[in-house]
Design a protein around this motif. Sequence first.
Motif: not given
Lengths: 375, 375, 375
Positions: A16, A39-40, A43, C140, C175, C177, C185-190
Motif C-alpha cells: 500500500f 499529480e493526481d 493512495f 485509504g 481518509i 481517495n 485517484e482524480g485529484n491531489n486531495g483526500v
Amino acid sequence: EKKWYDRIGIRGYTQFRYSSTVSGDKDAVSYWPDKSVGEDGSFLIRRARLVIFGDINDHLSLYIQPDFASTPSGSSTGHFAQLRDAYADIHFDKNKEFRVRVGQSKIPYSFENLQSSQNRLALDRNDAMNSCCRDERDIGAFFYWAPTHIRDRFKEVMAKNLKGSGDYGMFAFGIYNGQGANRLEGNNGVHMVTRFTYPHQFSNGQILEAGIQALRGRFVPSTGPAGGFTPVMDAPEKGFKDERVGVHAVLYPQPFGLQAEWNWGRGPQLNDGQTMLTESSLNGGYVLATYKIDGLRWGTLFPFVKWQHFKGGQKFERNAPRNHVNDLEFGLEWQVMKEIELTAVYHMMNRTNVASAPYERYKADVLRFQLQWNY
Amino acid sequence: EKKWYDRIGIRGYTQFRYSSTVSGDKDAVSYWPDKSVGEDGSFLIRRARLVIFGDINDHLSLYIQPDFASTPSGSSTGHFAQLRDAYADIHFDKNKEFRVRVGQSKIPYSFENLQSSQNRLALDRNDAMNSCCRDERDIGAFFYWAPTHIRDRFKEVMAKNLKGSGDYGMFAFGIYNGQGANRLEGNNGVHMVTRFTYPHQFSNGQILEAGIQALRGRFVPSTGPAGGFTPVMDAPEKGFKDERVGVHAVLYPQPFGLQAEWNWGRGPQLNDGQTMLTESSLNGGYVLATYKIDGLRWGTLFPFVKWQHFKGGQKFERNAPRNHVNDLEFGLEWQVMKEIELTAVYHMMNRTNVASAPYERYKADVLRFQLQWNY
Amino acid sequence: EKKWYDRIGIRGYTQFRYSSTVSGDKDAVSYWPDKSVGEDGSFLIRRARLVIFGDINDHLSLYIQPDFASTPSGSSTGHFAQLRDAYADIHFDKNKEFRVRVGQSKIPYSFENLQSSQNRLALDRNDAMNSCCRDERDIGAFFYWAPTHIRDRFKEVMAKNLKGSGDYGMFAFGIYNGQGANRLEGNNGVHMVTRFTYPHQFSNGQILEAGIQALRGRFVPSTGPAGGFTPVMDAPEKGFKDERVGVHAVLYPQPFGLQAEWNWGRGPQLNDGQTMLTESSLNGGYVLATYKIDGLRWGTLFPFVKWQHFKGGQKFERNAPRNHVNDLEFGLEWQVMKEIELTAVYHMMNRTNVASAPYERYKADVLRFQLQWNY
C-alpha cells in the motif's frame, strides 16, 4: 495419501503506497513503475499478491501467483486478478538439483529482477536491468541447476533475512517468447537467456554472490500516435535485435551490504525526431548500499541508499521511447514485525516520462511511503 | 463443526503448449481454439485452472473454477482470472440421485463437451458438437438424475483412468440464457436442453455408454465489418432459431476405446455473399479411436486417432461465418505420472478461418505439443 | 508455528438472480444495481465471492475479497475476478479495541452500506446512502475503536442471525481517495469520513443501534456524449464539493425489526438542460420493517417491506445524472438452511434510468428472485 492442504499452500503480500512530490517539475512527473507518484495520485495498492504453491509430488512443484492490482488495457477500473507466475518445476532428481521450470515465470536475468518485491529494499526496480523484460517474466521453459550445498546457501540467505533472490540456479538456460509477461508472441522465433551466479561464503560467514547473464532474441514493439504522427519501424517483420549482457555482485548485509549491477546491449529505440524506431545501444545499472540494524525493541531497520543510471530504449512502452535515468534514493525500511514493514524513501528523480509523447525529461524530489503486510 | 479446509478444497491443472506449422498454407492458418497455432505463436498457456470445490453440507456442493488464461475483449494483455464454472449442486435426497445445478456450468449436450479438458486425449474439442455452446457453458439451472448404481459406474470410469465425463446424470434437463458463458443474455427467452445417456456394463467388465441430446432456443449473434460492410441479420429481434439434436456412443478403453458423436441442427450462418446472416442447417461429428497401454516402467500411453467433420455456422464468432471442417489427428498422450502428461499430435487441418473475414478455407499440417500438470 | 490453513481461511457466497418486469414502462426499465432487471435480462450471477481471511498474528488480520462477477469497462465478456476488499487490520492492543484498516475497504458511512450483501434482506442497497461511494468502498486508511463489551454486542447480533453489520467500530475516522473502489485517484486531495454508532441493549435483550456519520471531499465525475453533446463541468480542476451527513437507527428483529436511514448533502449533478454539471443538493433515505419467523420445520422466514426515496446526482455514473427514486419493495427471505437462502421481491420501481441519456424516469413493477448459497 496426503490431504490437499498438505500438498497446496497459500501465502502472499500486499503493498500500500502514498507519494508526494516535494519539489521540482511537479506537473511533469510520470513514473512508470508507480501510479501513486505524480499529480493526481494519492493512495495506491501497488501489489496484492496471492501465491498458490506446493510440492505436488517428488518431481513436481507448483507455483501460481495472481496479482489483484492489475488493470486490463483499455479498462477504466482496475484491481483485477492477473497472473504473474504460473509454472511447474519438474525435478529430474530426488535432490532437486536439476529442474525445468515451464509456464510463465521470471527470466533468469539480473539479480534485482529475480529478488521478490516482497524482499526488495527500494520500492521499485532499476530501469537499466528491468527494461530487459516486461514484468521480469515471460512464457517459456527454463533449465536450472544448483548443487545441494549451493541450494542450501541460497536458503540460508533467505532464512537469515539477508534480502536474497531465492534459488534461480547456479546455472540457468532458457527459451521464451520474448514479448513480455501476459503478452502474445509477436514473431516465430524465441528468445534465449543464460545466467551463471556463484554465492561464495567466506570463513567469517560473509557471503559474496557474483555472476553474469546474457539474453538475445527479436522484439516487436508497439507503436502509436506521438505528436499526431505514428513512428515507423526500421526493422524486419520479425522484429528488432534485442541483445544484452550484464554482471551483478552482491555482498549480503551482515550487517553492511552492497549490491551492484550493470548491463550493456542493443534494442529498439525511438529516434531524436520521434519519427522512427531504430536499433540502438543501451547501457546502465545501479549501486545499492545498506546496513542491517537488528536487536531493537521493535523490529529491524534497513537504511539504504541507491543510485541508478540508464540510457536506452524502453522497448515495452509504446514507441520504445529513449529513457534517460539518473536517480538517487535515500530510504529506510522498518520491519516492525515479520509480517509488517514500513518503508520511506526520498527519491530524487532525474528521468524521462516514457508514458506519453513528447517523452520529456523532468527533475523532481518525491517522498514515498509503503506499508507492506505479509501473510 | 468441520474445519473450513475439510469443507472446501483446491485443485486444478495447467496446459502449456507449443505448435509448429509443418506444411500447407502456413500464412493462412488460424485455429480458433488454440492461439499457439499459426504464424506468430510460440509458447502458450492454454488453460491455468484452479477449482475451489467441496461438500458444504449434505444438500449443498460447491464448484468454482476460474481460468487464469483468459483475456477481456479489447485488452492487449491476458492471463486474467475469469470464471468457467460457478455453481451450486443442490441435492434433494441423501443419496444425491436428484439434484439441481444452479449458476454457470456446462450445458448437458454431447459427451466430449462434458468430458474435462484435463482428461480429453485430443488437444481441443470437435467443432461440430462444441459449436453448440460458447465455452460449453452458460448461466442457468440444470436438473440431473442418476440412480446410485449408475453414479457408481460413472465414478468407476474415472477411477480406472478410462477418460470418462464424470456424472452429468443419466437424465438431464435444463434452462439457460443461451448466449454463452460469461455473456449477458441477448433476449427475453431461455434455451432448453435435455440429455439421456446410459453406461451399460457387460459381464466381462467392458462399458459402453450411449445417449441422445437436444437443445433449442433463440440466439442473437454479433456482427461487425467484414470486407468494409457489416452484414445484416435476417431474423426477428429475439434472434435466430438455434436447434440441435445429437447422438453419442463411447466404448471405454479397456484397452481398446472408441468414441463417436454426431449432431444435426439449424442456426444462424453468414450467406455466400457475406452480406447477410440467415437461418441455415448444420451437421457434423467425429470418431476417435484409442488404445490404452499400461504397465510400462514410466506411466501410461494413449495413442489415438481422431477424425472430425463439420458444416455449419460458427454462431458465437462475429458474423456467424460458415465453418467447414474435415480434420484428421494422430496423437499420443503419455501420462508420465498421475500429475504430469505430455501429448504430441500431428494435426492435418482442412478448415475455415472463422476469426476474420473473408473467412477463407486452408489446409495445413500442424505439429502440436502439450505439457499438462495436475494438482 | 501454526500451519498456513490455521492462519488463512476461505469462505464466500454466490447470488444467482432472475427478474421479470410484470407491468409498467417495460422497455424503459434500467436498474443500475442489477443487470437481470430489464428487457433482455434472464439469469444473472450477481455476486460470486471468495473471501481469503485470517488472523496472521496478534496484531495483523487479513481480508481479501475478489468478486468473480465483475466486468472490465469496455469488455463484452464478464465474470472476471476483481477486488472488493483487500485490507489489513493492524491492531494496536491485544483486545483489538483499537485498529487501523489499510487498503481497499468499506467506507464507514451508513448502516446498510456496511451490512454485507450476504446478510441484507433487500436485494440491493438504497440509492440515497449508497450513492455516497462507488461500491461502498475506497482506497485509504480507516481508524476504528470499539470497547470490548460493544464488540461483543456486534458479534452477538451476527451470531443470533439478526442481520447486523459486523464491527465497524463504535467510532470511526478515515481518509481515502474518493473516486470509488477500483478507481485511480482524480485529484491531489483526500476524502474524510467519520461515524459514531451505539448499539444499546435493553434489559429485555432488545438491541437498538443508532448513529450519525459525515463525509467530505472533492469528486471528479466522468463525462461523455449525452444527446450528441458532452456536458461541461462547472467546477475547479480538483473537482466538485462532495459532502454528506446521515443518521441511522436499527431495531434488530427479535422478532420485529425496524431500520431507517436518511442523509443530506451536496455534490455534482447534471442540470436540467443536460448541458452542464453543477454543484447541487441531495437528500434521501429508506425505512425497512421485517419480522423474523423462527422454529419452522424448514428454516427461517423474514418477510419485509422497504420504502426508499432519493433526489440527487448519481455522481459515479457518467455525467452525474439527476436520480429520482421513490421505490417500494415487498419481499420474503427464506433461509432454507444456513447455507441456502431464497428471496422473492415484488419491487415497485419509480426511478430514473441513470445509465444512458436522456436519463428518463420510468415506473414499473418487477418480480425478482434470488438464490444465494453460502460456503
